[in-house]
Design a protein around this motif. Structure first.
Motif, PDB file in Angstrom:
ATOM      1  N   ARG A  19      10.916   5.227   2.036  1.00  0.00           N
ATOM      2  CA  ARG A  19      10.592   4.138   1.121  1.00  0.00           C
ATOM      3  C   ARG A  19      11.076   4.515  -0.273  1.00  0.00           C
ATOM      4  NH1 ARG A  19       7.335   0.396   3.229  1.00  0.00           N
ATOM      5  NH2 ARG A  19       6.761  -0.340   1.164  1.00  0.00           N
ATOM      6  N   LYS A 104      10.938  -1.660  -2.620  1.00  0.00           N
ATOM      7  CA  LYS A 104       9.571  -2.055  -2.976  1.00  0.00           C
ATOM      8  C   LYS A 104       9.300  -3.535  -2.726  1.00  0.00           C
ATOM      9  CE  LYS A 104      10.718  -2.482  -7.920  1.00  0.00           C
ATOM     10  NZ  LYS A 104      10.383  -1.953  -9.283  1.00  0.00           N
ATOM     11  N   GLN A 105      10.364  -4.326  -2.480  1.00  0.00           N
ATOM     12  CA  GLN A 105      10.180  -5.724  -2.085  1.00  0.00           C
ATOM     13  C   GLN A 105      10.021  -5.875  -0.568  1.00  0.00           C
ATOM     14  OE1 GLN A 105      12.695  -5.135  -4.657  1.00  0.00           O
ATOM     15  NE2 GLN A 105      10.981  -5.657  -6.009  1.00  0.00           N
ATOM     16  N   GLY A 106      10.158  -4.754   0.168  1.00  0.00           N
ATOM     17  CA  GLY A 106      10.033  -4.804   1.616  1.00  0.00           C
ATOM     18  C   GLY A 106      11.342  -5.026   2.333  1.00  0.00           C
ATOM     19  N   GLU A 246       2.823 -11.872   1.349  1.00  0.00           N
ATOM     20  CA  GLU A 246       3.442 -10.860   0.513  1.00  0.00           C
ATOM     21  C   GLU A 246       4.002  -9.759   1.409  1.00  0.00           C
ATOM     22  OE1 GLU A 246       2.414  -7.793  -3.179  1.00  0.00           O
ATOM     23  OE2 GLU A 246       0.919  -9.272  -2.502  1.00  0.00           O
ATOM     24  N   ILE A 248       5.620  -6.285   2.518  1.00  0.00           N
ATOM     25  CA  ILE A 248       5.752  -4.902   2.060  1.00  0.00           C
ATOM     26  C   ILE A 248       6.799  -4.147   2.871  1.00  0.00           C
ATOM     27  CG2 ILE A 248       3.384  -4.837   1.202  1.00  0.00           C
ATOM     28  CD1 ILE A 248       2.700  -3.058   3.631  1.00  0.00           C
ATOM     29  N   ASP A 249       7.155  -4.670   4.058  1.00  0.00           N
ATOM     30  CA  ASP A 249       8.164  -4.017   4.900  1.00  0.00           C
ATOM     31  C   ASP A 249       8.608  -5.017   5.970  1.00  0.00           C
ATOM     32  OD1 ASP A 249       9.744  -2.437   6.517  1.00  0.00           O
ATOM     33  OD2 ASP A 249       8.302  -0.801   6.698  1.00  0.00           O
ATOM     34  N   THR A 287       3.490  -7.681   6.517  1.00  0.00           N
ATOM     35  CA  THR A 287       2.428  -7.199   5.623  1.00  0.00           C
ATOM     36  C   THR A 287       2.020  -5.760   5.943  1.00  0.00           C
ATOM     37  OG1 THR A 287       0.602  -8.001   7.033  1.00  0.00           O
ATOM     38  CG2 THR A 287       1.546  -9.559   5.444  1.00  0.00           C
ATOM     39  N   ARG A 288       2.741  -5.136   6.898  1.00  0.00           N
ATOM     40  CA  ARG A 288       2.409  -3.784   7.339  1.00  0.00           C
ATOM     41  C   ARG A 288       3.644  -2.900   7.310  1.00  0.00           C
ATOM     42  NH1 ARG A 288      -0.744  -5.986  12.771  1.00  0.00           N
ATOM     43  NH2 ARG A 288      -2.518  -6.916  11.664  1.00  0.00           N
ATOM     44  N   LYS A 289       3.438  -1.599   7.186  1.00  0.00           N
ATOM     45  CA  LYS A 289       4.547  -0.658   7.172  1.00  0.00           C
ATOM     46  C   LYS A 289       5.008  -0.337   8.590  1.00  0.00           C
ATOM     47  CE  LYS A 289       3.144   1.778   2.947  1.00  0.00           C
ATOM     48  NZ  LYS A 289       2.778   3.104   2.374  1.00  0.00           N
ATOM     49  N   SER A 294       3.812  -2.196  12.972  1.00  0.00           N
ATOM     50  CA  SER A 294       3.523  -3.450  12.255  1.00  0.00           C
ATOM     51  C   SER A 294       3.296  -4.640  13.178  1.00  0.00           C
ATOM     52  CB  SER A 294       4.688  -3.770  11.309  1.00  0.00           C
ATOM     53  OG  SER A 294       5.829  -4.210  12.041  1.00  0.00           O
TER      54      SER A 294
END
Length: 303
Positions: A19, A104-106, A246, A248-249, A287-289, A294
């Motif tokens: 990341r 950082k925007q996924g 939103e 994240i990944d 919404t999950r890494k 995910s």
């Protein structure tokens, strides 16, 4: 619903993920943040999605190396309640690896070393011929040899199975393969490459879907990330929006979509309702890494 009637043919990779605040430009070195490894590969991600969103064992046809990564792969797949009877082991070539950077925007950037995935051959498929011919749905991607993909598609089509192709990573696809498909599920970039049309709005997406469907594909589903999907089915074009989330990944979001879409179709949903289910599942995953970590379970996906 019996997900054993869903067969996924594709890749297994070990994902090595960094990341970072941004994706590096060509020639640029940047400092990353956290690093982790997990199970991935488009085929494996999609069969895990089918298993988690369905009720019984889906079948996975793949090839891994005779190494520690391959042994770990089998443990992971069995723990996910997947039929691994047709996961073949190559004695010479290592298990596939994917190098992934996530900003950082996924958004992500991925490079894959195919390893044993590139050795999944027609002779392997012949060993799984009976299970393919008995399936209701066969899901394919392009991280294994194109001649193997086409052979599976032809075999499944001739036995009455619905063949669904996620054309990723994108490469030259022979028209002879497209005619065997019940549905194709490209993202925007892949749809542009397939159609030769730049997608900037609903009208251009419609034109791209028309161009792809004219090649012989009955149903075209163009995934647009957070914007949902454009769908061409039964001669009708429509946009199916997705719930705003939103991200994240985005790793494995497309794979989650494909697995969920197959489950929906196998349960008798219409193409549009199956897309709605797939949008919901993919929306949760961003919404999950991680990749497989995910992917949501059925109790989380309400349609």
């Amino acid at each position: 619903m019996n997900t054993e009637k869903i067969v996924v043919v594709g890749s297994f990779n070990i994902d090595m993920v960094v990341r970072a605040d941004k994706l590096p430009a060509p020639g640029e070195t940047i400092l990353g943040n956290d690093f982790f490894m997990n199970s991935g590969g488009k085929g494996a991600n999609q069969v895990v999605a089918v298993s988690r969103l369905g009720k019984e064992k889906p079948v996975f046809i793949a090839k891994i190396g005779n190494d520690l990564l391959g042994k770990n792969a089998m443990e992971v797949l069995r723990a996910e309640n997947i039929n691994t009877g047709y996961v073949f082991i190559d004695p010479e070539i290592p298990t596939g690896v994917a190098l992934i950077t996530v900003d950082k925007q996924g958004e992500n950037s991925i490079v894959v070393a195919s390893g044993a995935n590139a050795r999944l051959c027609i002779e392997d498929i012949d060993k799984a011929k009976d299970i393919i011919e008995k399936s209701d749905i066969v899901l394919l991607q392009l991280e294994t040899p194109i001649e193997t993909v086409e052979y599976v598609a032809k075999l499944a089509y001739r036995s009455g199975s619905k063949v669904i192709l996620n054309p990723a990573p994108m490469r030259n696809i022979p028209d002879s393969l497209l005619k065997y498909l019940y549905a194709i599920v490209p993202n925007r970039i892949e749809a542009e490459m397939l159609s030769g049309i730049t997608i900037v709005d609903s009208n251009s997406a419609c034109a791209a879907a028309d161009a792809i469907s004219r090649k012989g594909v009955k149903n075209v589903i163009i995934t647009m990330g957070g914007s949902g999907a454009f769908v061409k089915c039964d001669g009708i074009f429509l946009h199916i929006s997705a719930e705003k989330r939103e991200a994240i990944d985005t790793t494995a979001a497309g794979d989650t979509f494909c697995g969920a879409f197959c489950v929906g179709i196998s349960e008798g949903l219409s193409v549009t309702d199956a897309v709605k289910m797939a949008n919901t599942a993919a929306g949760i995953s961003v919404t999950r890494k991680g990749a497989q970590s995910s992917i949501p379970y059925r109790k989380e996906v309400r349609i």
